[in-house]
Structures are given as structure tokens and as C-alpha cells.
Motif scaffolding. Structure first.
Motif, PDB file in Angstrom:
ATOM      1  N   GLY A  73       0.857  -1.208  -0.218  1.00 53.82           N
ATOM      2  CA  GLY A  73      -0.044  -0.163   0.040  1.00 53.82           C
ATOM      3  C   GLY A  73       0.940   1.221   0.135  1.00 53.82           C
ATOM      4  N   LEU A  74       2.172   1.197   0.004  1.00 55.95           N
ATOM      5  CA  LEU A  74       2.969   2.310   0.047  1.00 55.95           C
ATOM      6  C   LEU A  74       3.285   2.556  -1.466  1.00 55.95           C
ATOM      7  CD1 LEU A  74       5.481   1.387   2.968  1.00 55.95           C
ATOM      8  CD2 LEU A  74       3.606   2.968   2.904  1.00 55.95           C
ATOM      9  N   LEU A  75       3.499   3.941  -1.484  1.00 50.73           N
ATOM     10  CA  LEU A  75       3.686   4.433  -3.003  1.00 50.73           C
ATOM     11  C   LEU A  75       5.217   4.336  -3.200  1.00 50.73           C
ATOM     12  CD1 LEU A  75       1.506   7.602  -3.187  1.00 50.73           C
ATOM     13  CD2 LEU A  75       1.126   5.352  -3.973  1.00 50.73           C
ATOM     14  N   GLU A  76       5.528   4.016  -4.614  1.00 53.94           N
ATOM     15  CA  GLU A  76       7.167   3.912  -4.872  1.00 53.94           C
ATOM     16  C   GLU A  76       7.573   5.151  -4.908  1.00 53.94           C
ATOM     17  OE1 GLU A  76       8.222   0.678  -5.284  1.00 53.94           O
ATOM     18  OE2 GLU A  76       6.416  -0.344  -5.107  1.00 53.94           O
ATOM     19  N   GLY A 109     -13.965  -0.776   0.640  1.00 57.08           N
ATOM     20  CA  GLY A 109     -12.608  -0.471   0.960  1.00 57.08           C
ATOM     21  C   GLY A 109     -12.423   0.757   0.171  1.00 57.08           C
ATOM     22  N   VAL A 110     -11.041   1.394   0.303  1.00 57.10           N
ATOM     23  CA  VAL A 110     -10.691   2.410  -0.408  1.00 57.10           C
ATOM     24  C   VAL A 110     -10.161   2.335  -1.512  1.00 57.10           C
ATOM     25  CG1 VAL A 110      -9.574   4.817  -0.084  1.00 57.10           C
ATOM     26  CG2 VAL A 110     -10.283   3.365   1.927  1.00 57.10           C
ATOM     27  N   SER A 111     -10.513   3.223  -2.556  1.00 59.48           N
ATOM     28  CA  SER A 111      -9.773   2.767  -3.945  1.00 59.48           C
ATOM     29  C   SER A 111      -9.035   4.049  -4.148  1.00 59.48           C
ATOM     30  CB  SER A 111     -10.745   2.647  -4.989  1.00 59.48           C
ATOM     31  OG  SER A 111     -10.179   2.528  -6.334  1.00 59.48           O
ATOM     32  N   LEU A 112      -7.652   3.835  -4.441  1.00 58.16           N
ATOM     33  CA  LEU A 112      -6.685   4.874  -4.633  1.00 58.16           C
ATOM     34  C   LEU A 112      -6.142   4.683  -6.030  1.00 58.16           C
ATOM     35  CD1 LEU A 112      -5.621   3.319  -1.696  1.00 58.16           C
ATOM     36  CD2 LEU A 112      -4.750   5.476  -1.592  1.00 58.16           C
ATOM     37  N   LEU A 140      -3.381   1.297 -10.035  1.00 60.03           N
ATOM     38  CA  LEU A 140      -5.120   1.342  -9.102  1.00 60.03           C
ATOM     39  C   LEU A 140      -4.724   0.380  -7.890  1.00 60.03           C
ATOM     40  CD1 LEU A 140      -7.938   2.391  -9.529  1.00 60.03           C
ATOM     41  CD2 LEU A 140      -8.145   0.272 -10.718  1.00 60.03           C
ATOM     42  N   ILE A 141      -4.880   1.123  -6.735  1.00 59.90           N
ATOM     43  CA  ILE A 141      -4.678   0.355  -5.612  1.00 59.90           C
ATOM     44  C   ILE A 141      -6.214   0.329  -4.637  1.00 59.90           C
ATOM     45  CG2 ILE A 141      -3.456   0.463  -3.403  1.00 59.90           C
ATOM     46  CD1 ILE A 141      -1.345   2.313  -4.831  1.00 59.90           C
ATOM     47  N   TRP A 142      -6.383  -0.857  -4.267  1.00 61.37           N
ATOM     48  CA  TRP A 142      -7.646  -1.235  -3.616  1.00 61.37           C
ATOM     49  C   TRP A 142      -7.116  -1.450  -1.966  1.00 61.37           C
ATOM     50  CZ3 TRP A 142      -9.963  -5.002  -0.607  1.00 61.37           C
ATOM     51  CH2 TRP A 142     -11.127  -4.630  -0.108  1.00 61.37           C
ATOM     52  N   ARG A 143      -7.520  -1.007  -0.880  1.00 60.41           N
ATOM     53  CA  ARG A 143      -7.114  -1.255   0.332  1.00 60.41           C
ATOM     54  C   ARG A 143      -8.564  -1.440   1.324  1.00 60.41           C
ATOM     55  NH1 ARG A 143      -3.493   2.842   2.397  1.00 60.41           N
ATOM     56  NH2 ARG A 143      -5.568   3.902   3.090  1.00 60.41           N
ATOM     57  N   GLU A 189      -3.990  -4.184   6.195  1.00 64.34           N
ATOM     58  CA  GLU A 189      -3.199  -5.254   5.587  1.00 64.34           C
ATOM     59  C   GLU A 189      -3.369  -5.747   4.129  1.00 64.34           C
ATOM     60  OE1 GLU A 189       0.116  -6.672   7.805  1.00 64.34           O
ATOM     61  OE2 GLU A 189      -0.392  -4.496   7.992  1.00 64.34           O
ATOM     62  N   CYS A 190      -4.742  -5.675   4.131  1.00 63.88           N
ATOM     63  CA  CYS A 190      -5.093  -6.417   2.969  1.00 63.88           C
ATOM     64  C   CYS A 190      -5.323  -5.164   1.854  1.00 63.88           C
ATOM     65  CB  CYS A 190      -6.715  -6.847   3.043  1.00 63.88           C
ATOM     66  SG  CYS A 190      -7.653  -7.421   1.776  1.00 63.88           S
ATOM     67  N   CYS A 191      -4.540  -5.194   0.901  1.00 54.78           N
ATOM     68  CA  CYS A 191      -4.192  -4.265   0.106  1.00 54.78           C
ATOM     69  C   CYS A 191      -3.610  -4.984  -1.341  1.00 54.78           C
ATOM     70  CB  CYS A 191      -3.078  -3.197   0.686  1.00 54.78           C
ATOM     71  SG  CYS A 191      -3.125  -1.782  -0.304  1.00 54.78           S
ATOM     72  N   ILE A 192      -4.410  -4.596  -2.325  1.00 51.77           N
ATOM     73  CA  ILE A 192      -3.885  -4.998  -3.705  1.00 51.77           C
ATOM     74  C   ILE A 192      -3.968  -3.814  -4.608  1.00 51.77           C
ATOM     75  CG2 ILE A 192      -5.022  -7.313  -3.340  1.00 51.77           C
ATOM     76  CD1 ILE A 192      -7.647  -6.231  -4.665  1.00 51.77           C
ATOM     77  N   ALA A 193      -2.994  -4.175  -5.863  1.00 53.02           N
ATOM     78  CA  ALA A 193      -2.922  -3.284  -6.800  1.00 53.02           C
ATOM     79  C   ALA A 193      -2.828  -3.653  -8.223  1.00 53.02           C
ATOM     80  CB  ALA A 193      -1.651  -2.430  -6.247  1.00 53.02           C
ATOM     81  N   ILE A 194      -3.085  -2.885  -9.219  1.00 53.95           N
ATOM     82  CA  ILE A 194      -2.973  -3.224 -10.423  1.00 53.95           C
ATOM     83  C   ILE A 194      -2.305  -2.219 -11.327  1.00 53.95           C
ATOM     84  CG2 ILE A 194      -4.900  -2.037 -11.539  1.00 53.95           C
ATOM     85  CD1 ILE A 194      -5.892  -5.021 -12.184  1.00 53.95           C
ATOM     86  N   PRO A 195      -1.184  -2.429 -12.088  1.00 60.82           N
ATOM     87  CA  PRO A 195      -0.744  -1.373 -12.925  1.00 60.82           C
ATOM     88  C   PRO A 195      -1.564  -0.697 -13.861  1.00 60.82           C
ATOM     89  CG  PRO A 195       0.253  -3.363 -13.466  1.00 60.82           C
ATOM     90  CD  PRO A 195      -0.681  -3.965 -12.554  1.00 60.82           C
TER      91      PRO A 195
END
Lengths: 385, 174
Positions: free
Chosen positions: A9-12, A38-41, A47-50, A56-62
Motif C-alpha cells: 500500500g506504500l507508493l513507490e 474499501g478505499v480505492s486509490l 490502481l490500488i484498493w485497500r 494489511e489487505c491491500c491489492i494493486a494493478i498497474p
């Protein structure tokens, strides 16, 4: 859904947050995902979803994984959604919540709204493609199909046919996505055109006096053919009366000048063409136009919808006086001795339909009389007094 | 003596029945007066709707306009309402036209009779309409049915009495 990977969930580095929205539920294709709300970022790269409770449950998609995306309007008991179509999963993908999925798209369901802004920002990011210019520290997995090539084997029999069909389907999929890509590019260009028209309009305002009238008219016609800035659409203003009221206000602004040029009255068909040419993409339906015109009165706009006895509908300026119109019709007819509606239309630069309505109105008021012969309908000054 | 056409006769809209009620009223009034004065000029007593359409009154060849049969019927109906016209058949194709109403004719005849001091004398109908004495009078040449109606009108006023004679009808003035 199988395109998502677990993340902390941390940004690069080089990655910046664009927008975040609470109350978003994920759908695997048409089915609800086994994740909570959850929250969509949206970042410049992913595109990140937490999960709302379990961070802790955090997923992302480029973002590079996205082919195209579209809006899905809200319905009764249904939240508005954004459908995101994705490239096939790459073999080198890191693990995520789903191993397999039969869908090649996901949906973001906005329980607490915000889809319009989210959609807008997503569109921006997808067109700017900032992830290409500033790659994050790790290379993002991409989907150029070298691995697919390697895995190709010759097969015969039913398996071979099935494989061929599968390949064909993939090809079609690719073509469709490419086609849609073009469409979104077109939309982007349309926006640029709107920007351009805005800047021209402001330049005309600044330079008033410096340019000749001819040039102004030419610019104006360019602007008209390019489109109006920020068209009011159902998406931005919902549906029903509110939409029609907003639309009526916009019509009020844009129709004033053409109406004045045309002597204060335009047939509704003419208005329809003019408005839709100006809007370019977000076209109006005839019904919406009529409904918008009907609320002119309630909004105290300087325009009116007028329905003639014959059923012909026109938009006219409120200041447009009937007596004046009748008097001018009588003057014209008296001057020429007699006129047909075609001749009158030519004389005033009006449409034949409107010219005829004016003559009929003058006849109704007893100022003109008619001669209906094989040569057509002519109007004469009413000498039977 | 040639007939003097009114200005409306050369005004094309005159030949189209006007939809505006006020305008139409004025138009019909003009048509009524034109029809009557024309019939009077030509000494016409009966009219046929179909034939009328071809007559110069309703057909102006100069401006190439003619009044439609329907419009002619409207004009005739208007004349009927004013008492100047009577239909001869149910289908309204032929009509009697009275450019003077029977009472007016009666008055003219009675004026002539009293002017010549012939009150209390008896006349045959033929004498009145075709006799040498009445030559030059307006009612000279009046058709018999019209003459009879005028005398009947006088009779109801008590100024004349119609008597049946061997070879036709006669009248005595009081």
C-alpha cells in the motif's frame, strides 16, 4: 480479478497519489469479489484498493494493464460503477488474491459516490501515461506476448481446433480493444478542441476592435463548428427536471445571438441542428430539447417556446413582439402587392415554414387575405375593410 | 350600357373564400351585392349553380380566377338568408334570384298605378308586365312568377286583390 497483486500500500518512488475514494467495492467481472468495502486509490502508476478495516489487505494493478474503461450509470438499488477491461495476466505476475478468473474485466462499485471525479482523473492518467515517462524503481510487468510465442505448440485434432478458436478469439479481443482505444483518443482530442475554442473566444474578446467584422464572423463560425465548452450532459447533471433546467440555461446562453441574427425566431428543428452541431459529441435527443425549451418560462429566461396553431414549434425571444412581426409582414406584402410564403421567406432570410406562420398570423389578425389558386397560396393586404 | 365591375372583381383574393371570419363576412357581402347587381343588369331571374360558375360574374378570365362551386353555394346561401334567393330543388342546384324582393316590386307597381290614377282599375298580369303602358317602367318584362309574388305581397298589405279570370289572372288595385 486475477490481475491484482498483493502490495504493502506504500507508493513507490516517482509515484504520486492522484485521488482516493472511500466506499468502493470490487467486482470480479459481474460477480461481487470476496472482499469487503474499501478505499480505492489512483496513483500515477497503479490502481490500488485497500480494505476499509484491515489495512494489511491491500491489492494493486498497474495502469498499463488497463485496456479501456467505461462508466455504468447507477440504477435503482445499484451504485454507479466503472468497468475496467484488462490485458491478459502475464506469466511473471506476483501472487494476488485470485489465482484464476474467468473475467477479463473488473468493476469498481461506488457506494459513497465520487465516481465522476474518479472517472475523470482515471481518464487523465490514462491519456498522460505518466508511468511510461517516470518508471518506478522496479519494472512493471507488461504484456508484450513473447512468452505466448514461446509456449506455442503444434497440436492436431480437437485440441488443435480449440486452440485455433481460442487464438482467433484473442485476436478479436485485441482488435476490439484497439478500436476502443481510438475512440478514447478521439474524446481526448475533442477536449483539446474545446480548449482551443475557449482560447480563441477569449482572444476575440481581448482583441475586440483590432480585428475586422469579417474575421470575427469567421472565428465565430469556427467556434460553432468546433463545439461549446463543457456541454451539459446527463452524466454531469443527472436526469429529469434538473437536467432540463440546466440544459435550458445553456440553450438560453447559446441561442441568444443566433436568434437575434434571425429576427428573433427560429424553428425548433433549426435549433436542434444548431445545438447538436455545436455540441459535437454529447448529442441531445429531440425530446430533451423540447423538454428543456418548455422550462424557459419557469426559469425566466429571455426565450420562449411557441407552438403555432398548425403545431409548428419555434423558439423566440421574449422581447420579440407579435404586433411588430405582423406589422412587418403587412408592410412587406403591401410593398410588393402580394407575396407567397416562399417569396416572403427569401425577403426576410427566414425558413419558408416560419415565413408562412407569420403570414398566417397576420391573416388571422385580419391584416392579410389569401388567394388560393393553381399558382399556389398568395397573400394580399386585406382590402375587404 | 356596359356593366361596371366593382374593384373587388379584379382582386384575386376575392375568388378565394377567406378563412378569417371577419374578412369572410365582408367578402360575402361584396359577393352578394355583385351577384344581385349583375342579375339586375342582365335581368336574370333564375340561376344554375353549375352554369353560374362559367358566367363572367364568378369567372374572371382576365385574372384567371373563378369562384369554386362550394364558394358559390356559400354566396347563394348568404343571399337566401337575406331573402334575395330561393332554392328550386332540394339539391340546391337551381335557384330563383330576386334582386328586388317581392315587397319592393309591389311598391314600385303600386307607385306607378297611383301615379297614373288607375287605382280601383283591373289589369291582367300580361298587361302589367308586357303592356304598352308599362313600357319604360322597371317592372316591364318581369317574369310572371315574380309579378305574382309582388302582387301577393301587395294583397297582404290590402292594396290589391288577385282575381282569377277565364284566360289567366288579373289584379285590382285599391
Amino acid at each position: 480479478m486475477d490481475r491484482f497483486v498483493w502490495t504493502n500500500g506504500l507508493l513507490e518512488m516517482n509515484e504520486t497519489l492522484v485521488i482516493q475514494q472511500r466506499g468502493v467495492r470490487l467486482y470480479d467481472g459481474d460477480e461481487k469479489a470476496k472482499l469487503d468495502v474499501g478505499v480505492s486509490l489512483l496513483s500515477t502508476h497503479r490502481l490500488i484498493w485497500r480494505d476499509a478495516k484491515n489495512h494489511e489487505c491491500c491489492i494493486a494493478i498497474p495502469l498499463s494493464q488497463i485496456i479501456f474503461f467505461e462508466e455504468q450509470a447507477a440504477g435503482i438499488g445499484k451504485s454507479a460503477k466503472i468497468v475496467i477491461h484488462l490485458h491478459p495476466v502475464s506469466p511473471s505476475k506476483e501472487p494476488g488474491p485470485y489465482q484464476h478468473s474467468k473475467f477479463s474485466y473488473i468493476k469498481l462499485s461506488f457506494k459513497e459516490h465520487g465516481q465522476i471525479e474518479f472517472y475523470r482523473r482515471l481518464t487523465e492518467e490514462m491519456t498522460q501515461k505518466r508511468w511510461e515517462r517516470t518508471p518506478v524503481s522496479q519494472p512493471m510487468p507488461t504484456t508484450t506476448g513473447g512468452s505466448q510465442q514461446a509456449g506455442r505448440t503444434r497440436a492436431v485434432g480437437i485440441v488443435g481446433i480449440e486452440r485455433k478458436l481460442e487464438e482467433k478469439r484473442k485476436e478479436t479481443d485485441k482488435n476490439i480493444s484497439e478500436a476502443f482505444e481510438d475512440l478514447s483518443k478521439l474524446m481526448v482530442k475533442a477536449k483539446e478542441m474545446v480548449e482551443l475554442s475557449k482560447s480563441i473566444a477569449s482572444k476575440i474578446k481581448e482583441k475586440q476592435g483590432d480585428i475586422t467584422e469579417d474575421e470575427t464572423i469567421r472565428f465565430k463560425s469556427y467556434l460553432l463548428s468546433m463545439g461549446i465548452a463543457n456541454p451539459v450532459t446527463r452524466e454531469t447533471h443527472g436526469s429529469g427536471t434538473h437536467y432540463h433546467m440546466q440544459l435550458a440555461k445553456q440553450l438560453g446562453d447559446m441561442l441568444l445571438a443566433p436568434l437575434e441574427e434571425r429576427g428573433g425566431m427560429m424553428a425548433l428543428t433549426e435549433v436542434y441542428c444548431l445545438v447538436n452541431r455545436a455540441r459535437g459529441m454529447e448529442l441531445l435527443s429531440p425530446e430533451d430539447l423540447v423538454n428543456a425549451c418548455k422550462v424557459f418560462d419557469a426559469l425566466k429566461l429571455p426565450l420562449r417556446l411557441r407552438i403555432f396553431d398548425s403545431g409548428v414549434m419555434v423558439v423566440q425571444l421574449q422581447s420579440h413582439s407579435e404586433e411588430e412581426m405582423i406589422a412587418s409582414a403587412l408592410d412587406n406584402v403591401s410593398e410588393k402587392g402580394s407575396l407567397t410564403s416562399e417569396e416572403f421567406a427569401k425577403l426576410l432570410g427566414l425558413s419558408v415554414l416560419l415565413a408562412k406562420e407569420r403570414l398566417l398570423l397576420a391573416e388571422k389578425m385580419g391584416h392579410l387575405c389569401r388567394d388560393d389558386s393553381v399558382e399556389g397560396l398568395r397573400f394580399y393586404p386585406n382590402l375587404f375593410q | 350600357m356596359s356593366f361596371e365591375w366593382p374593384w373587388q372583381y379584379n382582386f384575386p383574393p376575392f375568388f378565394t373564400l377567406q378563412p378569417n371570419v371577419d374578412t369572410r363576412q365582408k367578402q360575402l357581402a361584396a359577393w352578394c351585392s355583385l351577384t344581385l347587381s349583375y342579375c339586375r343588369h342582365r335581368k336574370l331571374y333564375t340561376l344554375d349553380v353549375m352554369e353560374a360558375q362559367e358566367s363572367p360574374v364568378f369567372n374572371n378570365k382576365k385574372i384567371e380566377r373563378k369562384l369554386s362551386v362550394e364558394a358559390i353555394q356559400v354566396v347563394f346561401e348568404e343571399l337566401r338568408k337575406k331573402g334575395n334567393l330561393e332554392w328550386m330543388d332540394k339539391n340546391k342546384t337551381r335557384c330563383l334570384i330576386m334582386w328586388r324582393r317581392p315587397e319592393e316590386w309591389g311598391k314600385l307597381i303600386y307607385q306607378w298605378v297611383s301615379r297614373n290614377g288607375m287605382v280601383n282599375s283591373v289589369f291582367t298580369l300580361y298587361e302589367l308586365s308586357n303592356g304598352d303602358d308599362t313600357e319604360g317602367e322597371e317592372f316591364h318584362g318581369l317574369e310572371e312568377w315574380m309579378l305574382l309574388r309582388s302582387l301577393q305581397a301587395l294583397q297582404t298589405e290590402g292594396k290589391a286583390e288577385i282575381i282569377t279570370m277565364d284566360d289567366g289572372k288579373g289584379v285590382k288595385f285599391f
